[in-house]
Design a protein around this motif. Structure first.
Motif, PDB file in Angstrom:
ATOM      1  N   VAL A   1      -0.307   9.159  -3.235  1.00  0.00           N
ATOM      2  CA  VAL A   1       0.119  10.314  -2.445  1.00  0.00           C
ATOM      3  C   VAL A   1       1.583  10.125  -2.050  1.00  0.00           C
ATOM      4  CG1 VAL A   1      -0.271  11.611  -0.314  1.00  0.00           C
ATOM      5  CG2 VAL A   1      -2.209  10.660  -1.573  1.00  0.00           C
ATOM      6  N   ALA A   2       2.353  11.219  -2.135  1.00  0.00           N
ATOM      7  CA  ALA A   2       3.763  11.156  -1.742  1.00  0.00           C
ATOM      8  C   ALA A   2       3.852  10.835  -0.254  1.00  0.00           C
ATOM      9  CB  ALA A   2       4.447  12.472  -2.050  1.00  0.00           C
ATOM     10  N   MET A   3       4.597   9.764   0.109  1.00  0.00           N
ATOM     11  CA  MET A   3       4.703   9.334   1.499  1.00  0.00           C
ATOM     12  C   MET A   3       6.146   8.998   1.822  1.00  0.00           C
ATOM     13  SD  MET A   3       1.316   6.871   1.661  1.00  0.00           S
ATOM     14  CE  MET A   3       1.192   6.841   3.435  1.00  0.00           C
ATOM     15  N   ALA A   4       6.496   9.199   3.090  1.00  0.00           N
ATOM     16  CA  ALA A   4       7.842   8.879   3.572  1.00  0.00           C
ATOM     17  C   ALA A   4       7.734   8.421   5.016  1.00  0.00           C
ATOM     18  CB  ALA A   4       8.760  10.091   3.465  1.00  0.00           C
ATOM     19  N   ILE A   5       8.695   7.600   5.444  1.00  0.00           N
ATOM     20  CA  ILE A   5       8.758   7.134   6.822  1.00  0.00           C
ATOM     21  C   ILE A   5      10.067   7.622   7.408  1.00  0.00           C
ATOM     22  CG2 ILE A   5       8.835   5.127   8.354  1.00  0.00           C
ATOM     23  CD1 ILE A   5       7.262   3.582   6.256  1.00  0.00           C
ATOM     24  N   GLY A   6       9.991   8.239   8.585  1.00  0.00           N
ATOM     25  CA  GLY A   6      11.188   8.757   9.229  1.00  0.00           C
ATOM     26  C   GLY A   6      11.130   8.577  10.728  1.00  0.00           C
TER      27      GLY A   6
ATOM     28  N   ALA B   1       7.291   5.681  -4.315  1.00  0.00           N
ATOM     29  CA  ALA B   1       7.531   6.172  -5.673  1.00  0.00           C
ATOM     30  C   ALA B   1       6.898   7.541  -5.892  1.00  0.00           C
ATOM     31  CB  ALA B   1       6.982   5.158  -6.677  1.00  0.00           C
ATOM     32  N   SER B   2       5.745   7.792  -5.282  1.00  0.00           N
ATOM     33  CA  SER B   2       5.083   9.093  -5.453  1.00  0.00           C
ATOM     34  C   SER B   2       5.900  10.212  -4.826  1.00  0.00           C
ATOM     35  CB  SER B   2       3.679   9.047  -4.823  1.00  0.00           C
ATOM     36  OG  SER B   2       2.867   8.095  -5.483  1.00  0.00           O
ATOM     37  N   PHE B   3       6.573   9.918  -3.711  1.00  0.00           N
ATOM     38  CA  PHE B   3       7.428  10.928  -3.083  1.00  0.00           C
ATOM     39  C   PHE B   3       8.617  11.247  -3.980  1.00  0.00           C
ATOM     40  CE2 PHE B   3      10.783  12.511  -0.372  1.00  0.00           C
ATOM     41  CZ  PHE B   3      10.136  13.327   0.535  1.00  0.00           C
TER      42      PHE B   3
ATOM     43  N   THR C   1       0.836  -1.204   0.000  1.00  0.00           N
ATOM     44  CA  THR C   1       0.000   0.000   0.000  1.00  0.00           C
ATOM     45  C   THR C   1       0.868   1.250   0.000  1.00  0.00           C
ATOM     46  OG1 THR C   1      -1.718  -1.184   1.206  1.00  0.00           O
ATOM     47  CG2 THR C   1      -1.826   1.214   1.235  1.00  0.00           C
ATOM     48  N   PHE C   2       1.919   1.245   0.810  1.00  0.00           N
ATOM     49  CA  PHE C   2       2.822   2.391   0.910  1.00  0.00           C
ATOM     50  C   PHE C   2       3.479   2.687  -0.435  1.00  0.00           C
ATOM     51  CE2 PHE C   2       7.180   3.923   1.682  1.00  0.00           C
ATOM     52  CZ  PHE C   2       6.916   5.082   2.391  1.00  0.00           C
TER      53      PHE C   2
END
Length: 502
Positions: free
Chosen positions: A281-286, A298-300, A275-276
């Motif tokens: 929608v641009a998404m990132a995990i930090g 990929a969207s990010f 899903t991520f």
């Protein structure tokens, strides 16, 4: 012509025999062939809770009347089966285990292990005395009973195999429930039939230790289920003695619930990853602390121009993602205050320096054992450009409103200031003259027209308008009209007073 057995009572050997056996730990009862009790040592008396021979009984019949014997399975012994009767009959036997109950009592006091010995006359080869040798094994059997109770009550699955033939001799309820089998399906079977070391992580070591009768350390294994499939367990083996035979006690910890939980978690993580990565929608995990990125989708990458290799391991601040320090400080302050962001407008900068207006949201998640932030960036640059163009068009049109109807003016005013809030100052904060000026503003009149209508100077009108703006918190005529409409202001119901001061 038959002759009766010669009695030991008539010989001097009885005294010597008593001296020999007096100090033995085992209980010894000497019985005359005529079934009378000749003598018993102190150990035998103590094992029956008496102090004198006559308290045991003068004859075999007396003994049977004073002490009731039964086997360990609660079956009472028939008169002829009493060890003392079998001794008198000249029968040789060994290790008969019986429970001994004092006559008149219900519960057994002792557990005796009994064997026999027949003393024959050397010349006539006839029995002169029969001997009953007794060991008090009460403590041992009580310990075994406690072990049995503990073994059966233990919720941890367990099974015992005899090392001589590797057959299972005991199994508890936990093991039966874990495998879903009946007791008869386990007892008497061998470790080859029910392989408790199947797929063990160190099977060779376990088999070696089992063959040597040594401790088998804990290791993972998979028990095969009768209906197919396996059950993940931790198995360990401990050598023990059971009924004087070397055995191996296998205990198990059921890991199947953990395996199912781990499988469900793995599937959940796989779904989250898919899903991520596929999210539009641009998404990132930090990291929550420092905002160092560990993964982007990929969207990010498409939105910012950064590839994962170039951005992972850097913080959003060090990367220069925020358009300026004000934006960065605002985002970090919002996170510190509320925990997570919700639709927070902020401007970011792409890798090539192009600014993008975004709505930023964040959610605290757990990745492995780390607490992280999931970032979502929604590009609203085109939307904001469209809104700006619409505002500029409305302002251009409203410079000449003489050909618009009032309803169209109201709708345009609301479009121009869609964020009008019914909270804050109300209409009662305005004076009567300010309400008149506001009513004319709502009708689309400019300052000059308002001055003519109210028969006041243009400077007076401008002062009124400035005070209205200050009180209601706007700085445009369209915003003032939208503010009034949001509060149900009816400009048609305002009676104008031309020429009135103020």
């Amino acid at each position: 012509m038959s002759t009766l057995p010669k009695s030991l009572r008539a010989t001097s050997d009885l005294r010597h025999l008593r001296q020999i056996i007096a100090g033995l730990d085992e209980g010894v009862i000497l019985i005359d062939p005529d079934q009378s009790l000749l003598w018993a040592n102190d150990a035998a008396l103590a094992m029956h809770g008496v102090e004198r021979l006559d308290q045991l009984g003068e004859t075999v019949d007396d003994y049977r009347a004073r002490f009731r014997l039964r086997y360990r399975n609660n079956h009472r012994l028939a008169a002829d089966d009493y060890p003392i009767e079998r001794v008198v009959a000249g029968e040789a036997f060994s290790e008969v285990v019986v429970e001994v109950t004092v006559a008149g009592e219900e519960e057994a006091r002792w557990v005796h292990q009994v064997r026999s010995l027949v003393l024959n006359d050397a010349d006539e080869d006839a029995p002169t005395c029969v001997v009953m040798i007794i060991q008090d094994v009460t403590a041992r059997y009580e310990a075994e009973e406690r072990f049995e109770q503990s073994f059966n009550a233990n919720p941890a699955p367990a099974v015992i195999c005899r090392l001589a033939d590797l057959r299972f001799v005991k199994v508890n309820q936990g093991f039966l429930e874990m495998l879903g089998v009946e007791r008869e399906a386990v007892l008497g079977r061998t470790v080859y039939d029910i392989d408790v070391l199947h797929a063990a992580s160190d099977r060779d070591l376990a088999k070696q230790r089992l063959g040597e009768g040594r401790t088998i350390p804990q290791m993972e294994a998979e028990l095969q289920l009768p209906g197919g499939g396996t059950r993940l367990v931790i198995v360990a083996g401990q050598p023990i003695e059971l009924d004087d035979q070397p055995c191996m006690l296998f205990t198990f910890a059921d890991l199947e619930p953990r395996r199912r939980t781990e499988a469900a978690l793995r599937h959940s993580e796989e779904r989250f990853t898919r899903t991520f990565q596929l999210a539009p929608v641009a998404m990132a995990i930090g990291a929550r602390d420092g905002h160092v990125l560990c993964e982007i989708n990929a969207s990010f990458a498409a939105l910012t121009g950064y590839e994962a290799e170039a951005i992972v391991g850097q913080s959003l601040a060090d990367l220069g993602l925020w358009a300026d320090e004000t934006v960065r400080a605002g985002v970090e302050a919002a996170l510190a205050a509320g925990g997570d962001l919700r639709n927070h407008e902020a401007r970011i900068t792409t890798q090539d320096g192009h600014p993008i207006d975004c709505v930023v949201s964040s959610e605290t998640i757990t990745v492995g054992e780390a607490t992280c932030l999931l970032w979502a960036f929604q590009d609203i640059t085109r939307r904001k450009a469209t809104e700006l163009e619409l505002v500029e068009a409305i302002e251009a049109v409203m410079k000449d409103t003489s050909w618009f109807s009032r309803s169209i003016m109201d709708k345009l005013a609301r479009l121009r200031a869609p964020q009008a809030n019914s909270d804050g100052p109300g209409l009662d904060a305005l004076t009567a003259r300010e309400r008149e000026v506001l009513a004319l503003i709502c009708r689309g009149l400019d300052d000059k027209s308002i001055a003519r209508t109210l028969d006041v100077s243009g400077n007076t009108v401008r002062n009124h308008v400035a005070r209205i703006y200050a009180k209601i918190g706007v700085n445009r005529r369209t915003a003032a009209a939208a503010w009034a409409r949001a509060r149900g202001f009816d400009d048609g119901a305002i009676a104008l007073q031309p020429g009135r001061g103020g």
